[in-house]
Write a protein that holds these residues in place. Sequence first.
Motif, short mmCIF file in Angstrom:
data_model
loop_
_atom_site.label_atom_id
_atom_site.label_comp_id
_atom_site.label_asym_id
_atom_site.label_seq_id
_atom_site.Cartn_x
_atom_site.Cartn_y
_atom_site.Cartn_z
N GLU A 131 -5.61 1.01 9.34
CA GLU A 131 -6.25 2.18 8.74
C GLU A 131 -5.39 3.40 9.03
N ALA A 132 -5.02 4.11 7.97
CA ALA A 132 -4.07 5.23 8.09
C ALA A 132 -4.42 6.29 7.07
N PRO A 133 -5.46 7.08 7.34
CA PRO A 133 -5.89 8.07 6.34
C PRO A 133 -4.98 9.28 6.22
N ARG A 134 -4.13 9.54 7.23
CA ARG A 134 -3.31 10.74 7.22
C ARG A 134 -1.87 10.44 6.81
N LEU A 135 -1.24 11.41 6.14
CA LEU A 135 0.15 11.27 5.70
C LEU A 135 1.06 10.92 6.88
N ALA A 136 0.95 11.65 7.99
CA ALA A 136 1.85 11.42 9.12
C ALA A 136 1.67 10.01 9.67
N GLN A 137 0.44 9.48 9.64
CA GLN A 137 0.20 8.12 10.12
C GLN A 137 0.81 7.09 9.17
N GLN A 138 0.66 7.32 7.88
CA GLN A 138 1.26 6.41 6.91
C GLN A 138 2.78 6.38 7.05
N ALA A 139 3.39 7.56 7.19
CA ALA A 139 4.84 7.64 7.32
C ALA A 139 5.30 6.95 8.60
N TRP A 140 4.57 7.16 9.71
CA TRP A 140 4.95 6.54 10.99
C TRP A 140 4.94 5.02 10.87
N LEU A 141 3.89 4.49 10.27
CA LEU A 141 3.76 3.03 10.15
C LEU A 141 4.82 2.46 9.21
N ILE A 142 5.12 3.15 8.13
CA ILE A 142 6.17 2.69 7.21
C ILE A 142 7.53 2.71 7.90
N ASN A 143 7.82 3.78 8.62
CA ASN A 143 9.09 3.85 9.34
C ASN A 143 9.18 2.82 10.45
N ARG A 144 8.04 2.46 11.03
CA ARG A 144 8.02 1.48 12.13
C ARG A 144 8.13 0.05 11.61
N PHE A 145 7.36 -0.28 10.57
CA PHE A 145 7.27 -1.66 10.12
C PHE A 145 7.92 -1.91 8.76
N GLY A 146 8.32 -0.86 8.07
CA GLY A 146 8.93 -1.03 6.76
C GLY A 146 7.95 -0.78 5.63
N PRO A 147 8.45 -0.68 4.40
CA PRO A 147 7.58 -0.34 3.26
C PRO A 147 6.55 -1.40 2.92
N GLY A 148 6.70 -2.60 3.49
CA GLY A 148 5.74 -3.66 3.22
C GLY A 148 4.56 -3.70 4.16
N VAL A 149 4.41 -2.69 5.02
CA VAL A 149 3.29 -2.66 5.94
C VAL A 149 1.98 -2.50 5.16
N ASN A 150 0.92 -3.15 5.63
CA ASN A 150 -0.39 -3.08 4.97
C ASN A 150 -1.16 -1.87 5.49
N LEU A 151 -1.62 -1.01 4.57
CA LEU A 151 -2.29 0.23 4.97
C LEU A 151 -3.69 0.30 4.36
N ALA A 152 -4.64 0.78 5.15
CA ALA A 152 -6.04 0.80 4.75
C ALA A 152 -6.65 2.18 4.87
N ASN A 153 -7.85 2.31 4.29
CA ASN A 153 -8.59 3.59 4.26
C ASN A 153 -7.77 4.69 3.59
N ILE A 154 -7.12 4.32 2.52
CA ILE A 154 -6.34 5.29 1.74
C ILE A 154 -7.27 5.97 0.73
N ALA A 155 -7.23 7.28 0.68
CA ALA A 155 -8.02 8.01 -0.31
C ALA A 155 -7.46 7.77 -1.70
N PRO A 156 -8.31 7.64 -2.72
CA PRO A 156 -7.80 7.41 -4.08
C PRO A 156 -6.77 8.45 -4.52
N ASP A 157 -6.97 9.70 -4.13
CA ASP A 157 -6.01 10.75 -4.52
C ASP A 157 -4.66 10.58 -3.84
#
Length: 252
Positions: free
Chosen positions: A198-224
């Motif tokens: 679960e990564a609702p914030r931009l900084a959290q999404q970016a951190w996880l992508i940089n850590r695990f790569g663009p194929g990381v699974n992300l949840a609780n994303i707002a439709p916008d």
Amino acid sequence: MGPGFLALPTVAGRTHVLDKGLAPDVVAGVLELTGEHVDVWKFGWGTAYLDHGLDRKLRLLRAHDVISCLGGTLLEIAWAQGRADECLAWAERAGLDAVEVSRGVVEMALDDKRELIKKASQAFTVFAETGRKDPRGALSAGQWREEIAEDLAAGAAWVITEGRESGTVGIYDGSGLPRQDIIDAAVSAAGAERVMFEAPRLAQQAWLINRFGPGVNLANIAPDDLLPLATLRLGLRADTAALSVERRRPPR
């Protein structure tokens, strides 16, 4: 994807959207614009129980091959009232594809959670969430590993790491910073490919992508945030631009 003139990363990660009560027409618009970037659509908390547009929204999701998922809080409350069977039967009649099984709100023993996963997995894909919504009940890294291992053994297909809509509990501290020991525990227990963070914030999404790569699974994303997240995954935003810049520059 796009006009095609850029060399971009290959993205295989799943994206899980949180629906807080959108109107069906809005859902239709979101799916028309960004449906290719959506894999799971969760009806947050107890919204599905009250949503008069649920049937239409489920038809839209099926038409776009998006998995529909019942939020875990509703099932927790039903379990606490002794009505988990009725909740699951209603979700099956409604046509939901998946359910989230969690114990973030009510006091539920691990054995009870395991039995609920086993029962739910007979009719649904199960997303098992680990972590508490109240920061005072934070679990240790060892407790995360134990719970995730039990959830998978009971029949869960996916693990979801708690972050809430706020991004301040579970795998994050009170300021929203990732708790790396907890994240590492989740990955060691399930493998990154089976974990949805679960990564609702931009900084959290970016951190996880940089850590695990663009194929990381992300949840609780707002439709916008679907298109902004797609740009993060593809290195089309400053926060992750290293994915698409230096190592993909054509030779001179």
